[in-house]
Design a protein around this motif. Structure first.
Motif, PDB file in Angstrom:
ATOM      1  N   ALA A   1       0.832  -1.205   0.000  1.00  0.00           N
ATOM      2  CA  ALA A   1       0.000   0.000   0.000  1.00  0.00           C
ATOM      3  C   ALA A   1       0.867   1.256   0.000  1.00  0.00           C
ATOM      4  O   ALA A   1       0.558   2.253  -0.673  1.00  0.00           O
ATOM      5  N   LEU A   2       1.982   1.205   0.732  1.00  0.00           N
ATOM      6  CA  LEU A   2       2.900   2.337   0.767  1.00  0.00           C
ATOM      7  C   LEU A   2       3.476   2.588  -0.628  1.00  0.00           C
ATOM      8  O   LEU A   2       3.619   3.740  -1.062  1.00  0.00           O
ATOM      9  N   GLN A   3       3.779   1.509  -1.340  1.00  0.00           N
ATOM     10  CA  GLN A   3       4.310   1.656  -2.694  1.00  0.00           C
ATOM     11  C   GLN A   3       3.280   2.309  -3.598  1.00  0.00           C
ATOM     12  O   GLN A   3       3.611   3.174  -4.418  1.00  0.00           O
ATOM     13  N   GLN A   4       2.011   1.928  -3.424  1.00  0.00           N
ATOM     14  CA  GLN A   4       0.965   2.525  -4.251  1.00  0.00           C
ATOM     15  C   GLN A   4       0.758   3.996  -3.904  1.00  0.00           C
ATOM     16  O   GLN A   4       0.489   4.814  -4.777  1.00  0.00           O
ATOM     17  N   ALA A   5       0.889   4.316  -2.641  1.00  0.00           N
ATOM     18  CA  ALA A   5       0.672   5.703  -2.223  1.00  0.00           C
ATOM     19  C   ALA A   5       1.817   6.614  -2.645  1.00  0.00           C
ATOM     20  O   ALA A   5       1.599   7.768  -3.020  1.00  0.00           O
ATOM     21  N   SER A   6       3.054   6.103  -2.586  1.00  0.00           N
ATOM     22  CA  SER A   6       4.222   6.967  -2.808  1.00  0.00           C
ATOM     23  C   SER A   6       4.885   6.770  -4.161  1.00  0.00           C
ATOM     24  O   SER A   6       5.645   7.621  -4.613  1.00  0.00           O
ATOM     25  N   GLY A   7       4.638   5.608  -4.789  1.00  0.00           N
ATOM     26  CA  GLY A   7       5.352   5.297  -6.034  1.00  0.00           C
ATOM     27  C   GLY A   7       6.743   4.770  -5.780  1.00  0.00           C
ATOM     28  O   GLY A   7       7.527   4.629  -6.721  1.00  0.00           O
ATOM     29  N   MET A   8       7.069   4.486  -4.519  1.00  0.00           N
ATOM     30  CA  MET A   8       8.408   4.007  -4.178  1.00  0.00           C
ATOM     31  C   MET A   8       8.326   2.707  -3.392  1.00  0.00           C
ATOM     32  O   MET A   8       7.391   2.521  -2.601  1.00  0.00           O
ATOM     33  N   GLU A   9       9.323   1.852  -3.588  1.00  0.00           N
ATOM     34  CA  GLU A   9       9.436   0.665  -2.746  1.00  0.00           C
ATOM     35  C   GLU A   9       9.800   1.117  -1.335  1.00  0.00           C
ATOM     36  O   GLU A   9      10.283   2.234  -1.118  1.00  0.00           O
ATOM     37  N   ALA A  10       9.616   0.234  -0.366  1.00  0.00           N
ATOM     38  CA  ALA A  10       9.805   0.622   1.036  1.00  0.00           C
ATOM     39  C   ALA A  10      11.207   1.168   1.311  1.00  0.00           C
ATOM     40  O   ALA A  10      11.372   2.173   2.006  1.00  0.00           O
ATOM     41  N   SER A  11      12.235   0.509   0.751  1.00  0.00           N
ATOM     42  CA  SER A  11      13.606   0.973   1.013  1.00  0.00           C
ATOM     43  C   SER A  11      13.860   2.315   0.341  1.00  0.00           C
ATOM     44  O   SER A  11      14.560   3.181   0.890  1.00  0.00           O
ATOM     45  N   GLN A  12      13.281   2.511  -0.852  1.00  0.00           N
ATOM     46  CA  GLN A  12      13.439   3.801  -1.540  1.00  0.00           C
ATOM     47  C   GLN A  12      12.715   4.903  -0.777  1.00  0.00           C
ATOM     48  O   GLN A  12      13.205   6.030  -0.677  1.00  0.00           O
TER      49      GLN A  12
END
Lengths: 404, 141
Positions: free
Chosen positions: B75-86
């Protein structure tokens, strides 16, 4: 290292490691005030090179590669933020573990499009200038040194002044982020920049730098393609003046014991970054030109014009929570009227990096470099022969960082 | 030359056509501190928050992002466009250059909800099945 400096570092390290167990730290000031957000880091590196001394006495193995900082921030009023960071570092002969005020600024954000920041600020410039000494925020140990030279941070990272910043929407074309800054920069007479110049003046020596001004801008086009951004930065530094004593045996026309140089520096930097799945791709091009007039008793004695071109390409991949692997290739060329072809005038660096994250507060890195050329060895007088006739030399870099 | 111009034209069209709308957050819902006035956000508005383009709520309260490492990464990736580490690196860069406040972390879902409930201006993505106490749910349109 003196005893007092060791005490500084040990105290700072102990504080950071103790705080690190709690990770991010909020300092409560009272019921009606928002908490102060505290963060810190401590990095210790080791450099070992096959032939030349680079960023310290690396041919014998050098631990003189340390960075530490503590920052605090608070939002005391709506849309207002105050932030401050103390910092110390040592890389080769630069830094000398002297604590310094890295930044201390107040900003007011009117809206997403426009804000103002004033005080001592980190100077924007490409992908890494604002964080070039923050080891935990990248894959590699050493950034491409032709652009982010660790020895020159007192010249390149901070200035006393202000900037306007914001993000402008471009409808379907994404958005445009901007930072436009202007301010004053102070360089110490025993800085990394001074080391470079002093080596060209031996046994003459810089006696003082004047405060100089810099104005510039950083633009980022955040494209509609998720993860892709393209940047351009420009900087113009003027009144880059310093005084120095006469080098023995310097050729005429110099004939006085005290000389003065007035200079201007122009920087252009172009950047692209693409985040795709667990990949990060980056590339930058950097052009620096310096124009200097040297005065002898008030009379123009010499004019010089030099420039540097650097580019690099970088890719890294995050395998899982604890492992990231990356590599870059960079080329730096120095020149006067033409780019250098001798090995003292260029440096080509292929690096392979392994980053391990054993815990959220601990990073450990191992990195190998294969280097052609010796252009960036010019601050170390322990490299008497820098013409290596095209043969590569190698360097191992190891670094660990604790943060909270 | 004509081929090159065609490729450049296609790239330009791709970049200016705009990304397709983000799907609903994968298994996550957005919550905020009950003092936050907003009841809903657009997907673009949510992304502006998670990419530091928007740092303040209407009214001037600073936005504090709270995260739950590993549990809501999709969900974080969808919200930010970034993988968790990025995403983590992105915010570390801002925090250590004096340009932003690093997201706060919680150890579990209950801790994250509690963190959002007790932190003025906080926003977070929590698993859809999380028990929401003392916080408000933000609709994503």
């Amino acid at each position: 290292m003196t005893h007092s400096k060791q005490k500084h570092i040990l105290s700072l390290t102990a504080f950071i490691l103790a705080a690190g167990s709690a990770q991010a730290y909020d300092l409560s000031l009272g019921t009606n005030l928002p908490p102060v957000d505290l963060h810190g880091f401590f990095s210790q590196g080791y450099l070992d090179s096959s032939k030349y001394n680079y960023l310290g006495d690396s041919s014998r193995g050098s631990f003189n590669y340390t960075e530490a900082g503590i920052n605090a921030s608070i939002n005391p009023f709506p849309r207002t933020r105050i932030t401050v960071q103390g910092f110390l570092f040592e890389v080769g002969n630069a830094g000398k573990y002297e604590p310094l005020l890295d930044y201390a600024s107040i900003e007011y954000t009117f809206n997403d499009y426009f804000g103002l920041r004033a005080g001592r600020i980190r100077k924007p410039g490409g992908l890494y200038n604002t964080i070039q000494d923050i080891d935990l925020a990248r894959t590699s140990v050493l950034l491409p040194q032709g652009i982010y030279d660790a020895r020159f941070r007192d010249f390149s990272t901070s200035l006393d002044g202000g900037e306007a910043f914001g993000t402008l929407p471009l409808s379907k074309a994404g958005s445009l982020g901007y930072e436009v800054y202007s301010g004053l920069i102070n360089i110490a007479a025993d800085s990394g920049v001074a080391d470079i110049i002093n080596n060209s003046l031996t046994p003459g020596k810089i006696t003082s730098f004047d405060q100089f001004e810099e104005t510039g801008a950083q633009l980022w086009w955040n494209t509609p393609l998720d993860g892709l951004r393209v940047g351009a930065a420009f900087g113009y530094a003027f009144n880059f003046d310093y005084n120095f004593t006469e080098p023995t045996g310097y050729p005429p026309p110099y004939n006085t014991a005290s000389l003065n140089t007035k200079g201007a520096i122009v920087v252009q930097q172009y950047s692209v970054e693409y985040l795709w799945k667990n990949w990060t791709f980056q590339a930058e091009y950097y052009h620096l030109q310096t124009s200097q007039d040297t005065f002898d008793a008030g009379t123009l004695a010499n004019h010089s014009f030099t420039y540097e071109n650097t580019w690099y390409g970088d890719a890294s991949y995050r395998f899982n929570k604890w492992l990231e692997v990356g590599g870059y290739y960079s080329e730096l060329y120095q020149g006067g009227t033409a780019l250098a072809t001798a090995s003292q005038g260029y440096q080509k660096d292929a690096a392979l990096s392994f980053r391990f994250d054993p815990a959220s507060w601990w990073v450990f890195k191992v990195e190998g470099h294969c280097i052609h050329g010796t252009a960036l060895l010019d601050d170390n007088t322990d490299n008497p022969v820098r013409n290596q006739n095209g043969k590569p030399w190698y360097m191992l870099a190891v670094k660990t960082t604790f943060s909270f | 030359m004509k081929t090159l111009l065609t490729k450049v034209g296609l790239l330009g069209a791709l970049l200016t056509a705009g990304a397709p709308p983000a799907p609903a957050l994968d298994g996550g819902v957005v919550i905020a501190n009950s003092g936050v006035a907003a009841d809903s956000l657009t997907t673009d508005g949510l992304k502006d928050i998670y990419t530091a383009k928007t740092k303040y709520w209407d009214g001037g309260q600073n936005i504090v992002i709270a995260v739950l490492p590993d549990k809501t990464d999709a969900a974080l990736q969808q919200a930010s466009g970034m993988e968790a580490s990025q995403f983590k690196t992105f915010w570390q860069r801002l925090a250590f250059s004096g340009r932003g406040q690093e997201p706060k972390s919680a150890g579990d879902v209950a801790g994250l909800v509690s963190l959002v409930a007790s932190t003025k201006g906080a926003i977070a993505i929590v698993p859809a099945e999380a028990a929401l106490t003392g916080v408000k749910k933000i609709d994503i349109k």
